[in-house]
Structures are given as structure tokens and as C-alpha cells.
Design an enzyme around this catalytic site. Structure first.
Site, mmCIF file in Angstrom:
data_model
loop_
_atom_site.group_PDB
_atom_site.id
_atom_site.type_symbol
_atom_site.label_atom_id
_atom_site.label_comp_id
_atom_site.label_asym_id
_atom_site.label_seq_id
_atom_site.Cartn_x
_atom_site.Cartn_y
_atom_site.Cartn_z
ATOM 1 N N ASN A 646 32.694 19.413 60.323
ATOM 2 C CA ASN A 646 31.431 19.917 60.856
ATOM 3 C C ASN A 646 31.211 21.302 60.266
ATOM 4 O O ASN A 646 31.979 22.228 60.545
ATOM 5 C CB ASN A 646 31.549 19.971 62.393
ATOM 6 C CG ASN A 646 30.286 20.465 63.079
ATOM 7 O OD1 ASN A 646 29.582 21.344 62.575
ATOM 8 N ND2 ASN A 646 29.996 19.908 64.241
ATOM 9 N N GLU A 720 42.519 29.485 61.712
ATOM 10 C CA GLU A 720 43.207 30.767 61.568
ATOM 11 C C GLU A 720 43.103 31.333 60.158
ATOM 12 O O GLU A 720 43.652 32.380 59.863
ATOM 13 C CB GLU A 720 44.676 30.599 61.975
ATOM 14 C CG GLU A 720 44.807 30.393 63.469
ATOM 15 C CD GLU A 720 46.157 29.848 63.895
ATOM 16 O OE1 GLU A 720 47.028 30.656 64.201
ATOM 17 O OE2 GLU A 720 46.327 28.624 63.931
HETATM 18 MO MO1 MOS Z 1 47.330 29.773 67.117
HETATM 19 S S1 MOS Z 1 48.065 31.686 67.185
HETATM 20 O O1 MOS Z 1 48.661 29.080 66.307
HETATM 21 O O2 MOS Z 1 47.217 29.352 68.768
#
Ligand code: MOS
Length: 755
Positions: A646, A720
Site C-alpha cells: 500500500n 523502521e
Molecule cells: Mo520495533 S523497535 O522492532 O518494535
């Protein structure tokens, strides 16, 4: 399409708006502390005022006199909780030390009592009237504090891959044409999700229900059951919505079993909402790190020697460590590599995951050093990355499943107008502002974990997906619905998704950016089982193809007719399938572990391949000549992460990551009173974070990338990825603006006064 909903490129899904968006903005979405239970009692924690020593006694007289007080639990009267393993050692808990198990104090802000009362206000008042007496010892706060002892990571943590060694880094450094050596530092940081930590427990006979914002409902269920010494089948955890987590809600915190204990004692459900300051010490955080980088390069910039030594603070009780050399040593090619990681023990609460736990500090160090090396070599920093780019990670020589790093650099450089940069520091100004351009690499391992899902498909073209993964604000509900819709050939609006409940088939922790890959591959597998049943012979290939995988929004009559016909031929109205999926290379006990709330994550460095997502980030920094104020008017990031489910939610994750990266570079830090080993700015007024006015233009591109080796759906996580590299790009831009190299985060006005 609007900026927030980028037009999908090849191998990218539609920017479907979040299916839970309306529920969230109208308040209909229940967060854990919102569940209104009848006859609820309220808890409030009492935490230690000292960092090291013992509680010698309590005076509870005043506290007991507060109207409505039902119970005060201290180490003197607590039921004994069972030992559990620390999560980084393969257990569930954020620390192996159980709360109220003794009178010992291991850190400031440790739980020393739980007060339960008829009202929140009563519990709070009584908590403040609990009077402990302490025997105080001198605490160790951090690096360089008296009593800070160092241990090698390989000796204390089973999770650590080990120090890496390829060739002879020291010798190669001596022989290198150009050498670069630097010391780098990153600070303590606390996640501070807007939603506070909370636990509400309700007993019905032997059955315990826990309402808690969690990144891992199956872990929490099994962990609390273990601590209480009860059968995990009797525990249910509900966490349908999470108001931010970032790693802080992934392990079992000490309060959870304590609240269950309290609810049992008072014979009523008990709700505990931890205050903001108590969250700093009863949950986890990112600990401070130090780095020593030594790079040797040939005249053309090729790295001949790479060494990275890291030090990380942890608690006395648990050896948490991130060991980011696993990523930093693999980012560029070098024939000679040496890494080492050590932990340093202090009297602190145990650290834990915080967004990009290893990469944020370790890649900051590396990418700042790379910029310094480029300066020494008089090379464009982008070109330095280019000559060191590789399609095989340099430690074992494993091929990357896909790596579009330089495509990201080229795309971002173009959008940023990098070619306008004057290479000399302090050469670009605008009135009273010094202008700096900087860039850095972002990388993040493409993690995946075993998961299970149940999918129900009905003749009228509706589906329900059940999978205990977690939507921590990332868009998990939506991408799971999209995968089911695509596979079953129905519009996404007709898919209902249930997540965040331990009664659902187990999924992994929402950590390591693995949810989209794990959940979508699992849902794809369950849906394939359904379409295989529907399309079983004697259906022709032509009709089979018409039934499945054709959803592009609206379903057409042919698809509808074929689906209904297929159901009719089987003589059923509903088909339900359960599937367990595990990534290639996951260990033999993966599914068994999954059902016990343990994660067998695979990704990054694997047996015969290396799976990472990459990006390039460019920033413009402006430093005021007189006040030294630092601004970031614009940041440009380009990323590639395989199949994008998405583009809207992916874009949001990357943009949010870059903003957090700016925060890491210039704001985000927990300050310590080093004498008392206490966090000083443990509230949102004193803890610096950027606000809207601090953030300029954030320009995110997501490149088209096909990865057919990472997993069947070709998905690489990116939650991340965005905040890796931003801080280095900013420190590099600050150098370019001012001529001053700042090797520690956050970079503040005071660091530039002499520049
Ligand atoms: Mo993320 S810091 O791996 O929840």
C-alpha cells in the site's frame, strides 16, 4: 493523487485508505484502557526514589486511611511470581527480575508497591502516602560512572551473532592509502508513545482476560501465564488498537502480572494506567551507545579495512544489547572486517527495542564516518557509496535478495538537486544562514516470522481474516485486507479483519518491521487454500483464472458468476481455511514456538542469502551564523523495499521515520542526573521532540523493486527503515554548513558555538 497517497509504480499496491481510519478518528476504536468493565477498581504504582540499595520498611498507615483503598501490595505481602527468562535470552519479559520479589532496588523508578482503590484519585493519593525507608548505595549511572563494568557481548547474550572477522583489518588499515578514525555517541532515548502503558485484568473463575496495549498478544498471554504459574489456555489478551509502541510494548513488563495478582486479591477487575514518568522506568528504552570506527580506503575510495567497535549500556540484571555491527559491517564491501561489541552495566532499568534498535545508533556512526572519509578523499559522498556498493554482503559473501541502494541515491539526489552542492564546507549561505547539504544510507533487515491465519470466504463475496498480528498505527489492518481482497478477487471493502487478540491464530511480535511480510504471506497462503478448493477440477484453467487474483477494485459479473458457481458446485455457502506459514530458513520448531508466544524471526543475514531493504536520505540544514540555531527545511528520501502492499501506508511509515530521524539528530534525548542515576526530563514538557514547525518538507519516494527471493509475496518490511540514516545525513550537513564535525547525538546549539 495527493502527496500522501502516491501513485503505485510497478509491483506496488493501491494507496487504499486505512480501513480503521473512521473508527480511529471518531473514537469508535477501543484502545486497551478504554474497555469499560463493571465494578472496576483502580491501581497506581509506587516506584523507587533511589537507584540502588534496599527498601528496609514501609509505613502504610497514612496510605491505608485514604478512603476507598482496597489493597496495598509490597514485597512484604506479594504472592511469589515465577521466574521468567528475559526476552532477549529467549523469554517473554522485559527483565528477568519479577516485581516485588524482594526488597532489592536495581534502578530508580522500579516498582515497589501497587495500591488498589475504588477510584483512580484514591489510588493515586494513597500511593503518594506510602512511605518507604531505604538503605541507599551509590549507583552507577552510565558510561564512565564509578562501578560501570564492561563485558563482551558474546559472553553475555545468546542473541548476539558474535564479533565478525574477515581478513586482517588492522594490517589493512596500516597499509591503507587513506585512514579515518572516529568516536561516535548516541544518547538514551525513550519512546513515549502517546498512548500510555496500561494493564486491565479481569478474572472469571480461572480465566484471566488482560486488556493491554501490546505488540505481542501471544507473548503477553504466555509470559503472564508463566509468571502466575497458570495454564496459558486460561489467559486471553485483548489489544485491538495500539496508540503507538515503537518497540516499547513488545515484551512483558513487570506490571502486568502484578495487576492480575491485584485483581485476584480484590475480587474485581483492576485497571492500572502508568503515568508518563513511571513509563520511563517501568518500561524499556533505547540505551546510550558509543562507537569506535576505523576505516581504511584506497585512493579511489574503495574500503580496504573496516572496523567497528560498539559499547552499549545495559542493566545489572539483564544483558540487553542490539549489536548493530551485524548491519554496519555488511553495508559496504571490504575484504578486511573486524567488529566487537561490549555491554556496560549500570544501575538502570533494562533497555529494550526502540525503532531500528541496532541500525539507528550503529549506522549513524558508520554513515558519519563515511562522510568524513569522503572529505579526506575529496570525493563526492554519493560516489564513495557507489564505489563501495555491493550485491553480496562481505562477511559470508551471501547475495542480497535485492539491493537497490544506488538507484535510491540517484533518485533522491536528483529530487534534492544534490548537483547544486558546493563541495567545500561553509561555502553556501543565505543571508545570516549557513547552508549544508548532507546524505546517508538507510538500511534495515527484511525480517519475517512464522504466523498463522484463518480466512473465511462466503458465496456472496465477503471475507473475514483472523490473525493475531498488531496494528501499532502502521496500517496492518489495511494491508491484511488488501492481500485477502487480491487473492479472493473481491473489493477490499468486503474484507473484515480481526487482529490483536490472543484468541486468534498466533502471529509474531510487531517488531523488527516483520508484520507486513509475515502476515501477508500467511494470509496469501490461507487464501490460496480457499481458491484451490473453489477451483478444484474439473474447473478449466480459464475459469480458475477468472475466479482468483483479478480484483482491481470492483468485481465484474464474470467473477461474481464464477465464484457463485464454484461455491454451488461444492454445495457450500462458506469456506474457511486455516494456514500456518513460515519463512524459508525458519527453524524446525517454528510453529511449536509460535503457539507458545515465542518468535523465530528470520531476516537480515540468513543461511545462504542476505535480506535487507535500503534507502538514501538527503537533507538541507541551515545553521544561523549568530544564534547557531539548526533548522532542517527539507529532507528527501528514496527507498526500495520489494513489493509494496500500500503506497499510502508505506509512505506514511517512511515519512514518520524520517521525522523521527530528524528528532534523533537534533532533539530526542533522555537527560540523566548522573549522581543519582535518575532520568531528569521524564515528561513530555521537558523531553525535546520536534513539533510541526520544526519539520519542513519531507519528500519520500518509493522505488519499484521486485524481490522474488525474500518470500513468496516479495515483501520487505519498511516500518523502521526511514529513521535509519537521517541523523547521519544531518550531522554530515551540519559539517558541510559549519565546518564543525559533531560525532554525538543529538546535535545542539552548544555544539556549534565554537564553529
Ligand atoms: Mo520495533 S523497535 O522492532 O518494535
Amino acid at each position: 493523487m495527493p502527496y500522501a497517497a502516491p501513485e503505485p509504480k510497478a509491483n506496488q499496491g493501491q494507496p487504499v485508505p486505512r480501513i480503521d481510519a473512521r473508527a480511529k478518528v471518531t473514537g469508535a476504536a477501543p484502545y486497551a484502557a478504554d474497555f469499560a468493565l463493571p465494578n472496576l477498581a483502580y491501581g497506581f504504582l509506587v516506584t523507587s526514589a533511589i537507584a540502588r540499595g534496599k527498601v528496609t520498611d514501609f509505613n502504610l498507615d497514612e496510605a491505608r486511611q485514604v478512603p476507598g483503598v482496597l489493597e496495598i501490595i509490597t514485597y512484604q505481602n506479594a504472592d511469589k511470581l515465577k521466574e521468567t527468562k528475559f526476552f532477549n535470552d529467549g523469554g517473554y519479559s522485559s527483565t528477568k527480575v519479577q516485581p516485588l520479589s524482594s526488597n532489592e532496588i536495581h534502578n530508580e523508578g522500579q516498582i515497589i508497591a501497587l495500591v488498589v482503590a475504588e477510584t483512580f484519585e484514591g489510588a493515586r493519593e494513597a500511593a503518594f502516602k506510602v512511605k518507604p525507608t531505604y538503605m541507599t548505595e551509590e549507583p552507577t549511572a552510565s558510561f564512565d560512572s564509578p562501578g560501570a563494568n564492561q563485558e563482551a557481548a558474546k559472553d553475555v547474550s545468546p542473541k548476539y551473532e558474535g564479533d565478525l572477522k574477515v581478513g586482517d583489518a588492522e594490517k589493512a588499515l596500516q597499509q591503507a592509502n587513506t585512514k579515518l578514525e572516529g568516536l561516535y555517541e548516541t544518547p538514551t532515548q525513550h519512546h513515549n508513545p502517546i498512548e500510555l502503558f496500561s494493564t486491565t485484568c479481569k478474572w472469571e473463575g480461572d480465566k484471566l482476560t488482560i486488556y493491554e496495549p501490546s505488540q505481542f498478544v501471544h507473548g503477553l498471554k504466555n509470559g503472564v501465564a508463566q509468571e502466575l504459574g497458570i495454564n496459558a489456555d486460561n489467559v486471553r489478551v485483548m489489544s485491538p488498537f495500539v496508540g503507538g509502541a515503537f518497540g516499547s510494548k513488545g515484551s512483558v513488563h513487570p506490571r502486568s502480572a502484578l495487576v492480575a495478582m491485584a485483581a485476584k486479591r480484590v475480587g474485581r477487575p483492576v485497571k492500572l494506567v502508568v503515568t508518563r514518568d513511571q513509563g520511563f522506568t517501568t518500561a524499556t528504552y533505547r540505551a546510550e551507545t558509543r562507537h569506535h570506527l576505523k576505516l581504511g580506503a584506497a585512493q579511489d575510495g574503495r574500503l580496504s579495512s573496516f572496523s567497528h567497535e560498539g559499547w552499549e549500556v545495559t542493566s545489572r540484571t539483564d544483558a540487553y544489547l542490539v549489536g548493530g555491527t551485524n548491519s554496519s559491517a555488511r553495508l559496504y564491501h571490504s575484504d578486511n572486517i573486524a567488529t566487537k561489541v561490549s555491554v556496560v552495566r549500570a544501575d538502570r532499568n533494562t533497555p529494550g527495542f526502540m525503532r531500528s534498535p541496532p541500525e539507528l545508533p550503529y549506522i549513524f556512526a558508520l554513515e558519519t564516518a563515511m562522510d568524513e572519509l569522503a572529505v579526506k578523499l575529496k570525493m563526492d559522498p554519493v560516489e564513495l557509496r557507489r564505489v563501495n556498493d555491493t550485491q553480496n554482503e562481505p562477511v559470508k559473501g551471501n547475495p542480497y535478495t535485492s539491493r537497490s541502494l544506488m538507484q535510491c541515491f540517484d533518485e533522491a539526489a536528483k529530487k534534492f538537486n544534490w548537483s547544486d552542492r558546493e563541495s567545500e564546507p561553509m561555502s553556501m549561505t543565505d543571508g545570516d544562514w549557513q547552508i549544508g547539504y548532507g546524505c546517508a544510507t538507510a538500511c534495515y533487515p527484511s525480517n519475517m516470522a512464522p504466523a498463522a491465519a484463518r480466512v473465511k470466504f462466503t458465496r456472496d463475496g465477503r471475507a473475514r481474516v483472523e490473525i493475531a498480528v498488531h496494528d501499532v498505527g502502521t496500517g496492518a489492518y489495511t494491508v491484511v485486507a488488501q492481500m485477502a481482497a487480491e487473492q479472493l478477487g473481491i473489493p477490499v471493502e468486503r474484507v473484515e479483519v480481526a487482529l490483536g487478540d490472543s484468541d486468534l491464530p498466533p502471529g509474531p511480535v510487531a517488531g523488527g518491521s516483520n508484520t507486513t511480510a509475515s502476515a501477508c504471506n500467511t494470509v496469501m497462503k490461507a487464501c490460496k487454500q480457499i481458491t484451490d478448493r473453489l477451483a478444484a477440477p474439473p474447473l478449466s484453467e480459464r475459469i480458475k483464472n477468472a475466479i482468483v487474483g483479478k480484483a482491481k477494485g470492483a468485481e465484474n459479473e464474470l467473477e461474481k458468476g464464477n465464484r457463485e458457481g464454484a461455491f454451488d458446485r461444492l454445495g457450500v455457502e462458506v469456506i474457511e481455511e486455516y494456514a500456518e506459514w513460515k519463512p524459508e530458513g525458519a527453524p524446525w520448531d517454528s510453529f511449536r514456538a509460535m503457539h507458545k508466544g515465542q518468535v523465530r524471526m528470520v531476516g537480515g543475514e540468513m543461511k545462504d542469502k542476505s535480506g535487507y531493504a535500503f534507502g538514501a536520505e538527503f537533507v538541507e540544514v541551515r545553521v544561523h551564523k549568530l544564534t547557531r540555531e539548526i533548522r532542517v527545511p527539507r529532507a528527501v528520501g528514496a527507498f526500495a523495499a520489494g513489493h509494496i502492499m500500500n503506497t499510502r501506508t508505506a509512505h506514511s511509515q517512511l515519512m514518520g521515520g524520517m521525522i523521527w530521524g530528524i528528532s534523533s539528530a537534533l532533539y530526542d534525548a533522555t537527560e540523566m542526573d548522573r549522581k543519582r542515576a535518575r532520568y531528569v526530563n521524564d515528561n513530555l514538557a521537558d523531553y525535546l521532540m520536534p513539533v510541526n514547525a520544526d519539520i519542513g518538507t519531507i519528500d519520500v519516494s518509493i522505488l519499484s523493486e521486485v524481490d522474488d527471493k525474500i518470500n513468496p509475496a516479495g515483501i520487505k518490511g519498511l516500518g523502521e527503515l526511514g529513521n535509519v540514516g537521517t541523523a547521519a545525513a544531518i550531522s554530515n550537513a551540519v559539517y558541510h554548513a559549519t565546518g564543525k564535525r559533531v560525532r554525538k547525538l543529538p546535535i545542539r546549539i552548544e555544539d556549534l558555538l565554537d564553529a
